[in-house]
Write a protein that holds these residues in place. Structure first.
Motif, short mmCIF file in Angstrom:
data_model
loop_
_atom_site.label_atom_id
_atom_site.label_comp_id
_atom_site.label_asym_id
_atom_site.label_seq_id
_atom_site.Cartn_x
_atom_site.Cartn_y
_atom_site.Cartn_z
N LEU A 1 0.82 -1.21 0.00
CA LEU A 1 0.00 0.00 0.00
C LEU A 1 0.85 1.26 0.00
O LEU A 1 0.44 2.28 -0.54
N LEU A 2 2.04 1.20 0.57
CA LEU A 2 2.96 2.33 0.51
C LEU A 2 3.35 2.61 -0.94
O LEU A 2 3.27 3.75 -1.40
N VAL A 3 3.74 1.58 -1.67
CA VAL A 3 4.12 1.73 -3.07
C VAL A 3 2.93 2.18 -3.91
O VAL A 3 3.05 3.08 -4.76
N LEU A 4 1.76 1.58 -3.67
CA LEU A 4 0.56 1.98 -4.40
C LEU A 4 0.27 3.46 -4.18
O LEU A 4 -0.04 4.20 -5.12
N THR A 5 0.40 3.92 -2.94
CA THR A 5 0.14 5.32 -2.63
C THR A 5 1.13 6.23 -3.34
O THR A 5 0.75 7.26 -3.90
N PHE A 6 2.42 5.86 -3.36
CA PHE A 6 3.41 6.65 -4.09
C PHE A 6 3.06 6.73 -5.58
O PHE A 6 3.15 7.79 -6.19
N LEU A 7 2.69 5.59 -6.16
CA LEU A 7 2.36 5.58 -7.59
C LEU A 7 1.12 6.41 -7.88
O LEU A 7 1.06 7.14 -8.88
N LEU A 8 0.12 6.32 -7.01
CA LEU A 8 -1.08 7.13 -7.20
C LEU A 8 -0.76 8.61 -7.07
O LEU A 8 -1.33 9.44 -7.79
N MET A 9 0.15 8.96 -6.17
CA MET A 9 0.52 10.36 -6.00
C MET A 9 1.27 10.89 -7.22
O MET A 9 1.25 12.09 -7.49
N ALA A 10 1.93 10.00 -7.95
CA ALA A 10 2.62 10.42 -9.17
C ALA A 10 1.61 10.72 -10.29
O ALA A 10 1.90 11.52 -11.17
N VAL A 11 0.44 10.10 -10.22
CA VAL A 11 -0.57 10.29 -11.25
C VAL A 11 -1.57 11.39 -10.87
O VAL A 11 -1.90 12.24 -11.68
N PHE A 12 -2.02 11.34 -9.62
CA PHE A 12 -3.02 12.30 -9.15
C PHE A 12 -2.36 13.26 -8.17
O PHE A 12 -1.74 12.85 -7.21
N ARG A 13 -2.52 14.53 -8.39
CA ARG A 13 -1.91 15.54 -7.51
C ARG A 13 -2.74 15.78 -6.25
O ARG A 13 -2.21 16.23 -5.25
N GLU A 14 -4.03 15.51 -6.30
CA GLU A 14 -4.90 15.75 -5.16
C GLU A 14 -4.79 14.60 -4.15
O GLU A 14 -5.00 13.44 -4.49
N VAL A 15 -4.46 14.94 -2.92
CA VAL A 15 -4.31 13.93 -1.87
C VAL A 15 -5.64 13.22 -1.62
O VAL A 15 -5.66 12.02 -1.35
N GLY A 16 -6.73 13.93 -1.75
CA GLY A 16 -8.05 13.33 -1.53
C GLY A 16 -8.33 12.20 -2.50
O GLY A 16 -8.86 11.15 -2.12
N HIS A 17 -7.98 12.41 -3.77
CA HIS A 17 -8.18 11.35 -4.77
C HIS A 17 -7.32 10.13 -4.46
O HIS A 17 -7.78 8.99 -4.57
N VAL A 18 -6.09 10.38 -4.09
CA VAL A 18 -5.17 9.29 -3.76
C VAL A 18 -5.70 8.51 -2.56
O VAL A 18 -5.72 7.28 -2.55
N LEU A 19 -6.15 9.22 -1.55
CA LEU A 19 -6.67 8.58 -0.34
C LEU A 19 -7.89 7.71 -0.66
O LEU A 19 -7.96 6.56 -0.22
N ILE A 20 -8.81 8.25 -1.44
CA ILE A 20 -10.02 7.49 -1.78
C ILE A 20 -9.66 6.23 -2.57
O ILE A 20 -10.15 5.13 -2.27
N LEU A 21 -8.79 6.36 -3.56
CA LEU A 21 -8.42 5.19 -4.37
C LEU A 21 -7.65 4.14 -3.57
O LEU A 21 -7.91 2.94 -3.68
N ALA A 22 -6.72 4.58 -2.74
CA ALA A 22 -5.92 3.64 -1.96
C ALA A 22 -6.77 2.92 -0.91
O ALA A 22 -6.65 1.70 -0.74
N VAL A 23 -7.63 3.64 -0.23
CA VAL A 23 -8.50 3.02 0.78
C VAL A 23 -9.49 2.06 0.13
O VAL A 23 -9.75 0.97 0.64
N THR A 24 -10.01 2.45 -1.03
CA THR A 24 -10.93 1.56 -1.76
C THR A 24 -10.22 0.27 -2.16
O THR A 24 -10.77 -0.82 -2.00
N TYR A 25 -9.01 0.39 -2.67
CA TYR A 25 -8.24 -0.80 -3.04
C TYR A 25 -7.98 -1.69 -1.81
O TYR A 25 -8.17 -2.91 -1.87
#
Length: 79
Positions: A11-35
């Motif tokens: 989940l740490l790596v997934l979060t880093f990768l999502l942050m590289a794609v999405f700049r909004e922390v809210g989007h990253v949080l929603i996607l990572a928690v959903t996963y």
């Protein structure tokens, strides 16, 4: 114990990768928690049970990923 470390790192790596794609922390949080939630729920259908320790490791990995990723974005990425 090794499984918990795996959940944390995954989940740490997934979060880093999502942050590289999405700049909004809210989007990253929603996607990572959903996963993380879906992986725990889907384990029931593959002969495994969801575990609260796995959820805790997932949340911790997401949290650390968000904190470190946000810091790295501020330091290394200029808008």
């Amino acid at each position: 114990m090794l499984e918990l470390i795996g959940h944390f790192i995954m989940l740490l790596v997934l979060t880093f990768l999502l942050m590289a794609v999405f700049r909004e922390v809210g989007h990253v949080l929603i996607l990572a928690v959903t996963y993380a939630f879906l992986t725990e729920v889907l384990q029931v259908y593959f002969g495994r049970g969801g575990d609260l320790y796995d959820v805790a490791a997932n949340v911790l990995g997401i949290g650390v990923g968000l904190v470190v990723g946000s810091y790295l974005q501020k330091v290394y990425i200029t808008n």
